[in-house]
Design a protein around this motif. Structure first.
Motif, PDB file in Angstrom:
ATOM      1  N   ILE A 246       5.851   7.868  14.605  1.00 21.15           N
ATOM      2  CA  ILE A 246       6.374   6.781  13.767  1.00 21.15           C
ATOM      3  C   ILE A 246       5.328   5.697  13.548  1.00 21.15           C
ATOM      4  CG2 ILE A 246       8.020   4.863  13.713  1.00 21.15           C
ATOM      5  CD1 ILE A 246      10.056   6.729  15.047  1.00 21.15           C
ATOM      6  N   CYS A 247       4.591   5.343  14.602  1.00 17.89           N
ATOM      7  CA  CYS A 247       3.678   4.202  14.538  1.00 17.89           C
ATOM      8  C   CYS A 247       2.249   4.565  14.147  1.00 17.89           C
ATOM      9  CB  CYS A 247       3.643   3.488  15.895  1.00 17.89           C
ATOM     10  SG  CYS A 247       5.220   2.781  16.405  1.00 17.89           S
ATOM     11  N   ALA A 248       1.821   5.790  14.415  1.00 18.64           N
ATOM     12  CA  ALA A 248       0.404   6.124  14.271  1.00 18.64           C
ATOM     13  C   ALA A 248      -0.092   6.079  12.829  1.00 18.64           C
ATOM     14  CB  ALA A 248       0.130   7.506  14.865  1.00 18.64           C
ATOM     15  N   GLY A 249       0.795   6.308  11.873  1.00 21.25           N
ATOM     16  CA  GLY A 249       0.362   6.326  10.476  1.00 21.25           C
ATOM     17  C   GLY A 249       0.475   4.987   9.776  1.00 21.25           C
ATOM     18  N   ALA A 250       0.751   3.908  10.513  1.00 17.91           N
ATOM     19  CA  ALA A 250       0.999   2.603   9.892  1.00 17.91           C
ATOM     20  C   ALA A 250      -0.169   2.133   9.029  1.00 17.91           C
ATOM     21  CB  ALA A 250       1.305   1.563  10.969  1.00 17.91           C
ATOM     22  N   GLY A 251      -1.376   2.226   9.545  1.00 20.22           N
ATOM     23  CA  GLY A 251      -2.537   1.760   8.796  1.00 20.22           C
ATOM     24  C   GLY A 251      -2.783   2.574   7.544  1.00 20.22           C
ATOM     25  N   GLU A 252      -2.661   3.870   7.669  1.00 15.40           N
ATOM     26  CA  GLU A 252      -2.867   4.751   6.508  1.00 15.40           C
ATOM     27  C   GLU A 252      -1.824   4.498   5.438  1.00 15.40           C
ATOM     28  OE1 GLU A 252      -1.870   7.881   3.979  1.00 15.40           O
ATOM     29  OE2 GLU A 252      -0.883   7.987   5.936  1.00 15.40           O
ATOM     30  N   ASN A 253      -0.565   4.383   5.841  1.00 13.34           N
ATOM     31  CA  ASN A 253       0.514   4.156   4.881  1.00 13.34           C
ATOM     32  C   ASN A 253       0.361   2.820   4.168  1.00 13.34           C
ATOM     33  OD1 ASN A 253       1.956   6.573   5.403  1.00 13.34           O
ATOM     34  ND2 ASN A 253       2.872   5.681   7.229  1.00 13.34           N
ATOM     35  N   ALA A 254       0.214   1.751   4.946  1.00 12.37           N
ATOM     36  CA  ALA A 254       0.081   0.423   4.342  1.00 12.37           C
ATOM     37  C   ALA A 254      -1.182   0.329   3.501  1.00 12.37           C
ATOM     38  CB  ALA A 254       0.072  -0.640   5.437  1.00 12.37           C
ATOM     39  N   GLY A 255      -2.275   0.887   4.003  1.00  7.57           N
ATOM     40  CA  GLY A 255      -3.526   0.828   3.255  1.00  7.57           C
ATOM     41  C   GLY A 255      -3.443   1.521   1.914  1.00  7.57           C
ATOM     42  N   PHE A 256      -2.849   2.701   1.900  1.00  6.76           N
ATOM     43  CA  PHE A 256      -2.756   3.445   0.644  1.00  6.76           C
ATOM     44  C   PHE A 256      -1.914   2.707  -0.386  1.00  6.76           C
ATOM     45  CE2 PHE A 256      -0.506   6.469  -2.090  1.00  6.76           C
ATOM     46  CZ  PHE A 256      -1.593   7.063  -2.730  1.00  6.76           C
ATOM     47  N   TYR A 257      -0.740   2.222   0.034  1.00  8.58           N
ATOM     48  CA  TYR A 257       0.170   1.621  -0.940  1.00  8.58           C
ATOM     49  C   TYR A 257      -0.185   0.180  -1.289  1.00  8.58           C
ATOM     50  CZ  TYR A 257       2.877   5.814  -0.677  1.00  8.58           C
ATOM     51  OH  TYR A 257       3.259   7.134  -0.751  1.00  8.58           O
ATOM     52  N   VAL A 258      -0.996  -0.492  -0.480  1.00  6.09           N
ATOM     53  CA  VAL A 258      -1.497  -1.811  -0.860  1.00  6.09           C
ATOM     54  C   VAL A 258      -2.732  -1.665  -1.743  1.00  6.09           C
ATOM     55  CG1 VAL A 258      -2.603  -3.924  -0.022  1.00  6.09           C
ATOM     56  CG2 VAL A 258      -0.526  -3.083   1.076  1.00  6.09           C
ATOM     57  N   PHE A 259      -3.721  -0.897  -1.279  1.00  3.25           N
ATOM     58  CA  PHE A 259      -4.965  -0.772  -2.031  1.00  3.25           C
ATOM     59  C   PHE A 259      -4.828   0.128  -3.259  1.00  3.25           C
ATOM     60  CE2 PHE A 259      -6.694  -1.333   2.447  1.00  3.25           C
ATOM     61  CZ  PHE A 259      -6.860  -2.692   2.296  1.00  3.25           C
ATOM     62  N   GLY A 260      -3.973   1.147  -3.171  1.00  8.46           N
ATOM     63  CA  GLY A 260      -3.881   2.100  -4.273  1.00  8.46           C
ATOM     64  C   GLY A 260      -2.723   1.883  -5.219  1.00  8.46           C
ATOM     65  N   THR A 261      -1.725   1.065  -4.835  1.00  6.81           N
ATOM     66  CA  THR A 261      -0.556   0.850  -5.701  1.00  6.81           C
ATOM     67  C   THR A 261      -0.345  -0.632  -6.001  1.00  6.81           C
ATOM     68  OG1 THR A 261       0.531   2.843  -4.846  1.00  6.81           O
ATOM     69  CG2 THR A 261       1.921   1.214  -5.924  1.00  6.81           C
ATOM     70  N   PHE A 262      -0.169  -1.456  -4.963  1.00  8.08           N
ATOM     71  CA  PHE A 262       0.032  -2.892  -5.161  1.00  8.08           C
ATOM     72  C   PHE A 262      -1.143  -3.526  -5.893  1.00  8.08           C
ATOM     73  CE2 PHE A 262      -1.316  -7.009  -3.426  1.00  8.08           C
ATOM     74  CZ  PHE A 262      -0.330  -7.829  -3.960  1.00  8.08           C
ATOM     75  N   SER A 263      -2.351  -3.013  -5.690  1.00  3.51           N
ATOM     76  CA  SER A 263      -3.530  -3.613  -6.317  1.00  3.51           C
ATOM     77  C   SER A 263      -3.418  -3.651  -7.837  1.00  3.51           C
ATOM     78  CB  SER A 263      -4.794  -2.842  -5.909  1.00  3.51           C
ATOM     79  OG  SER A 263      -4.712  -1.483  -6.310  1.00  3.51           O
ATOM     80  N   VAL A 264      -2.667  -2.707  -8.422  1.00  2.00           N
ATOM     81  CA  VAL A 264      -2.480  -2.708  -9.882  1.00  2.00           C
ATOM     82  C   VAL A 264      -1.682  -3.939 -10.308  1.00  2.00           C
ATOM     83  CG1 VAL A 264      -1.539  -1.436 -11.850  1.00  2.00           C
ATOM     84  CG2 VAL A 264      -2.604  -0.187  -9.959  1.00  2.00           C
ATOM     85  N   ALA A 265      -0.586  -4.219  -9.597  1.00  3.41           N
ATOM     86  CA  ALA A 265       0.210  -5.408  -9.892  1.00  3.41           C
ATOM     87  C   ALA A 265      -0.598  -6.679  -9.617  1.00  3.41           C
ATOM     88  CB  ALA A 265       1.487  -5.399  -9.062  1.00  3.41           C
ATOM     89  N   TYR A 266      -1.385  -6.676  -8.546  1.00  2.00           N
ATOM     90  CA  TYR A 266      -2.217  -7.839  -8.218  1.00  2.00           C
ATOM     91  C   TYR A 266      -3.226  -8.108  -9.333  1.00  2.00           C
ATOM     92  CZ  TYR A 266      -5.669 -10.693  -5.733  1.00  2.00           C
ATOM     93  OH  TYR A 266      -6.533 -11.692  -5.364  1.00  2.00           O
ATOM     94  N   ALA A 267      -3.836  -7.044  -9.850  1.00  2.00           N
ATOM     95  CA  ALA A 267      -4.812  -7.202 -10.931  1.00  2.00           C
ATOM     96  C   ALA A 267      -4.156  -7.773 -12.181  1.00  2.00           C
ATOM     97  CB  ALA A 267      -5.466  -5.856 -11.242  1.00  2.00           C
ATOM     98  N   GLN A 268      -2.954  -7.305 -12.480  1.00  2.00           N
ATOM     99  CA  GLN A 268      -2.252  -7.850 -13.634  1.00  2.00           C
ATOM    100  C   GLN A 268      -1.923  -9.329 -13.432  1.00  2.00           C
ATOM    101  OE1 GLN A 268       1.130  -5.179 -14.397  1.00  2.00           O
ATOM    102  NE2 GLN A 268       0.003  -4.409 -16.160  1.00  2.00           N
ATOM    103  N   ASP A 269      -1.514  -9.698 -12.221  1.00  2.00           N
ATOM    104  CA  ASP A 269      -1.181 -11.087 -11.931  1.00  2.00           C
ATOM    105  C   ASP A 269      -2.401 -11.994 -12.085  1.00  2.00           C
ATOM    106  OD1 ASP A 269       0.636 -13.183 -10.847  1.00  2.00           O
ATOM    107  OD2 ASP A 269      -0.769 -13.155  -9.159  1.00  2.00           O
ATOM    108  N   ARG A 270      -3.572 -11.489 -11.700  1.00  2.00           N
ATOM    109  CA  ARG A 270      -4.809 -12.273 -11.799  1.00  2.00           C
ATOM    110  C   ARG A 270      -5.528 -12.059 -13.131  1.00  2.00           C
ATOM    111  NH1 ARG A 270      -6.739 -14.343  -6.861  1.00  2.00           N
ATOM    112  NH2 ARG A 270      -4.898 -14.752  -5.584  1.00  2.00           N
ATOM    113  N   GLN A 271      -4.919 -11.241 -14.024  1.00  2.00           N
ATOM    114  CA  GLN A 271      -5.517 -10.920 -15.319  1.00  2.00           C
ATOM    115  C   GLN A 271      -6.902 -10.292 -15.153  1.00  2.00           C
ATOM    116  OE1 GLN A 271      -5.301 -14.586 -17.598  1.00  2.00           O
ATOM    117  NE2 GLN A 271      -3.176 -14.201 -18.149  1.00  2.00           N
ATOM    118  N   LEU A 272      -6.984  -9.363 -14.210  1.00  2.00           N
ATOM    119  CA  LEU A 272      -8.217  -8.617 -13.953  1.00  2.00           C
ATOM    120  C   LEU A 272      -8.200  -7.321 -14.746  1.00  2.00           C
ATOM    121  CD1 LEU A 272      -8.306  -9.173 -10.079  1.00  2.00           C
ATOM    122  CD2 LEU A 272      -9.714 -10.322 -11.798  1.00  2.00           C
TER     123      LEU A 272
END
Length: 438
Positions: A246-272
């Motif tokens: 349950i705990c061992a994949g925390a970094g991989e999971n959060a990293g993928f969905y923050v850097f690979g998914t949320f970053s798109v919304a972040y770029a739009q918010d910052r007009q990047l």
């Protein structure tokens, strides 16, 4: 050595399944916040869209429990065919779904339901591909071979992000929002048929055959069936190992969905430049086709723990610089940030942990144990990550500090959990005999 068609079926099937699943993440940031959750601030609309994105992850433990029980009692191949078919139906349905402007509130409700079905199918898919490769692999190659389904997830992400990059680059914004965004989803139907054709050609694993199939019994009350399920047996016999997964994949999971998914919304918010970011995500996904199995092979040589811990430390160290490079708006810097986080940090964890998880359990409960525990971890640390990251961005008044802290905490959790876990590289799990009467 493993038969090539088994590896092909696992990788291609996972590619198709994760193409379908990953499409939603990009569409949530580019399309669903406008067409299914209109009438609000764009970032608030993104939070609502990511809410339905998270629903797919909440469904994954349920799918892991259901398909894990089937996989441990009916066979591994049975699950691999069923999950792929279910995912294909849901993805095609999203591609045909009317918008809020056409059918009102029914649109986001149906979108949420279809996302739930996607998550339910994904709950059994990745585990099924991992288990069928694990049980067909010689011990000295298990790290490398069980990392191959991650090639499928990377290829699926590459194809889905590439499909959206293509339609956004070739169509006007009006055409894209009118009909162009549906094309990648509808392509999933053809890919699903191809994946089903490949998977129907494989045989059941010899390890599962040796363990035996339980004889059918009369239908029992739900409480009794749950108490005697393979999932509950795994919790009784392997509580520590379940918590590790349950705990061992925390970094991989959060990293993928923050850097690979949320970053798109972040770029739009910052007009990047969104196009550069989508291209960079595609490049990182292509690089992962090499780095993930390379790290899997490295874990066969030096152990699962050092490779996984190393990847977690890379993600922890890169969290703040990632957003600084992204804010600079330079294409080369955006690509470099994605290569370090996704191509190295996440890949090291993703390549070393599949065999590690499977080696913690015996044949009788392996599918259920890994499927449920891994999906619970994915929900808590991955599925909610884009939603939580977007909410943190709002909470800190568009400052990324809260998001960085979140990624650092999740990466630290992976490093600590794996450091306290046993090394499994030389462990040979003995198949457990399955009783003939449950």
């Amino acid at each position: 050595m493993i038969r090539p068609r088994v590896a092909l079926a696992a990788v291609l099937g996972t590619t198709v399944e994760w193409y379908d699943f990953a499409l939603y993440g990009t569409a949530a940031a580019l399309v669903f916040n406008k067409l299914y959750f209109p009438g609000s601030d764009p970032l608030v609309g993104t939070v609502l869209a990511y809410g339905t994105f998270a629903i797919g992850f909440l469904a994954r433990p349920l799918g892991g429990a259901y398909f894990g029980e089937r996989g441990d009692t009916k066979g591994r191949k049975n699950v691999l065919v069923a999950t792929l078919l279910l995912m294909g139906v849901a993805t095609t349905g999203i591609g045909l779904l009317p918008t809020y402007g056409q059918i009102g509130l029914a649109a986001p409700v149906l979108l949420t339901l279809l996302r739930f079905v996607q998550g339910f199918a994904a709950g059994g898919e990745k585990t099924g591909a991992l288990i069928i490769l694990f049980e067909n692999s010689p011990p000295k190659w298990r790290g490398f071979l069980t990392s191959l389904p991650a090639i499928g997830t990377g290829t699926g992400t590459l194809l889905s992000t590439g499909a959206f990059a293509l339609v956004t680059a070739t169509l006007s914004e009006e055409d894209f929002l009118s009909w162009g965004w549906r094309v990648p989803f509808l392509l999933g139907a053809a890919l699903t048929l191809f994946g089903l054709w490949i998977r129907r050609s494989i045989d059941e694993t010899e390890e599962f055959k040796r363990a035996g199939v339980p004889a059918p019994t009369v239908r029992r009350p739900l409480r009794e069936r749950l108490a005697q399920s393979r999932f509950m047996e795994a919790w009784r016999r392997y509580p520590r190992q379940m918590l590790i997964v349950i705990c061992a994949g925390a970094g991989e999971n959060a990293g993928f969905y923050v850097f690979g998914t949320f970053s798109v919304a972040y770029a739009q918010d910052r007009q990047l430049p969104t196009a550069a970011l989508l291209t960079g995500i595609s490049i990182a996904a292509a690089v992962k086709l090499i780095t993930v199995p390379a790290f899997g092979a490295l874990s066969d040589r030096i152990g699962r723990r050092p490779v996984s811990i190393g990847g977690a430390l890379v993600l922890l160290a890169a969290a703040w610089p990632f957003f600084q490079l992204l804010d600079g708006g330079q294409t080369w810097a955006i690509w470099l940030a994605l290569l370090i986080t996704l191509g190295i940090g996440q890949s090291a964890i993703l390549g070393s942990q599949p065999a590690f998880f499977a080696e913690l359990f015996d044949t009788k409960v392996r599918f259920s144990a890994v499927g449920v525990a891994n999906n619970i971890g994915t929900v808590l640390t991955g599925g909610l990550a884009p939603l939580l990251a977007t909410a943190l961005l709002l909470w800190f008044d568009h400052n990324v500090f809260g998001v960085v802290v979140f990624v650092a905490l999740m990466s630290g959790l992976t490093a600590v959990t794996v450091a306290l876990a046993p090394e499994t590289r030389h462990v040979e799990p003995a198949p457990a005999a399955v009783p003939t009467n449950r």
